[in-house]
Enzyme design. Structure first.
Site, PDB file in Angstrom:
ATOM      1  N   GLU A   3      30.264  51.553  42.872  1.00 46.77           N
ATOM      2  CA  GLU A   3      31.280  50.800  42.142  1.00 46.77           C
ATOM      3  C   GLU A   3      31.635  51.587  40.890  1.00 46.77           C
ATOM      4  OE1 GLU A   3      32.396  46.378  40.485  1.00 46.77           O
ATOM      5  OE2 GLU A   3      30.296  46.996  40.327  1.00 46.77           O
ATOM      6  N   GLU A  49      29.322  53.014  35.030  1.00 51.01           N
ATOM      7  CA  GLU A  49      30.011  52.360  33.915  1.00 51.01           C
ATOM      8  C   GLU A  49      30.019  53.309  32.726  1.00 51.01           C
ATOM      9  OE1 GLU A  49      32.033  50.238  31.460  1.00 51.01           O
ATOM     10  OE2 GLU A  49      31.773  49.468  33.490  1.00 51.01           O
ATOM     11  N   ASP A  69      31.431  58.725  33.366  1.00 51.14           N
ATOM     12  CA  ASP A  69      32.886  58.612  33.474  1.00 51.14           C
ATOM     13  C   ASP A  69      33.325  58.733  34.927  1.00 51.14           C
ATOM     14  OD1 ASP A  69      35.675  58.924  33.269  1.00 51.14           O
ATOM     15  OD2 ASP A  69      35.512  60.084  31.423  1.00 51.14           O
ATOM     16  N   ASP A 122      41.238  48.720  34.598  1.00 47.76           N
ATOM     17  CA  ASP A 122      42.262  48.659  33.552  1.00 47.76           C
ATOM     18  C   ASP A 122      43.594  49.081  34.182  1.00 47.76           C
ATOM     19  OD1 ASP A 122      43.952  49.110  31.328  1.00 47.76           O
ATOM     20  OD2 ASP A 122      42.234  49.618  30.072  1.00 47.76           O
ATOM     21  N   LYS A 180      51.482  51.293  30.824  1.00 48.30           N
ATOM     22  CA  LYS A 180      52.523  52.207  30.342  1.00 48.30           C
ATOM     23  C   LYS A 180      52.579  53.456  31.217  1.00 48.30           C
ATOM     24  CE  LYS A 180      52.297  50.512  25.651  1.00 48.30           C
ATOM     25  NZ  LYS A 180      51.903  50.749  24.271  1.00 48.30           N
ATOM     26  N   THR A 226      33.760  39.313  41.008  1.00 50.45           N
ATOM     27  CA  THR A 226      33.398  39.963  39.751  1.00 50.45           C
ATOM     28  C   THR A 226      33.547  38.929  38.633  1.00 50.45           C
ATOM     29  OG1 THR A 226      35.603  40.653  39.050  1.00 50.45           O
ATOM     30  CG2 THR A 226      34.472  42.081  40.650  1.00 50.45           C
ATOM     31  N   GLU A 227      33.114  39.291  37.420  1.00 44.61           N
ATOM     32  CA  GLU A 227      33.311  38.397  36.275  1.00 44.61           C
ATOM     33  C   GLU A 227      34.792  38.117  36.062  1.00 44.61           C
ATOM     34  OE1 GLU A 227      29.484  40.668  35.248  1.00 44.61           O
ATOM     35  OE2 GLU A 227      31.426  41.240  36.003  1.00 44.61           O
TER      36      GLU A 227
END
Length: 194
Positions: free
Chosen positions: A26, A51, A78, A100, A104, A174-175
């Site tokens: 993940e 993470e 990363d 995320d 833009k 997921t949360e």
């Protein structure tokens, strides 16, 4: 349990687990609700939570210890460096959950479904491997469908409303998924292959 310097582990991840089993990754695990529940529900698979944020990976570590999950390892690192962490074809599946959206245009290269990321997933994924993507962001979902299609990926499943899709069974949330769906947001999911 947490690998803070995963470079040099390429091809060696199975040594960190009690058993050699298909390896699922993940990218962007957040606080770890999804990956810890997946590891608990699927002892026949090995999992890695990757993470970037130290605080978030600490939450995952706490859950891993509480649940005693021998089939879960953690990487503080990363997602742009996957080919430094994994050998070719070492990973069976990749999960991208509520990434995320970087809405833009100038940030397009940061989206986890941008072609440079797709290159990395393909490089580390086994021939029969799958990529699972979930989001509440319709724009990111549409972008990801186009990006993956243009990359030449094939889709096993596309759901425009995961929580009301009768074909879906055993979904682990997921949360963010729980938060957004409880507010009535539609959840999108796709499963693709190279």
């Amino acid at each position: 349990m947490i690998s803070v310097k995963p470079v040099g582990m390429q091809g060696k991840w199975q040594e960190r687990f009690a058993q050699s089993q298909p390896l699922m990754l993940e990218v962007g695990s957040g606080k770890g609700k999804f990956i810890t529940e997946m590891a608990a529900a699927h002892p026949e698979l090995n999992f890695i939570a990757l993470e970037l944020q130290e605080v978030a990976i600490a939450y995952v570590l706490r859950k891993q210890v509480e649940l005693e999950l021998p089939n879960l390892q953690l990487i503080l690192g990363d997602g742009a460096n996957l080919t430094e962490y994994f050998a070719p074809e070492e990973v069976t599946g990749v999960y991208l959950n509520f990434s995320d959206p970087w809405p833009k245009t100038r940030n397009e290269k940061r989206r986890l479904t941008y072609k440079s990321f797709l290159d990395q997933y393909k490089a580390i994924m086994a021939k029969d491997g799958v990529l699972q993507f979930k989001t509440d962001n319709q724009g990111l979902f549409e972008y990801s469908l186009v990006s993956m299609n243009n990359y030449g990926m094939k889709f096993d499943m596309v759901s425009l409303d995961l929580h009301n899709d009768p074909k879906i069974e055993g979904n682990i949330e997921t949360e963010y998924e729980h938060k957004f769906s409880s507010k009535g947001s539609r959840i999108y999911q796709l499963i693709g292959r190279y």
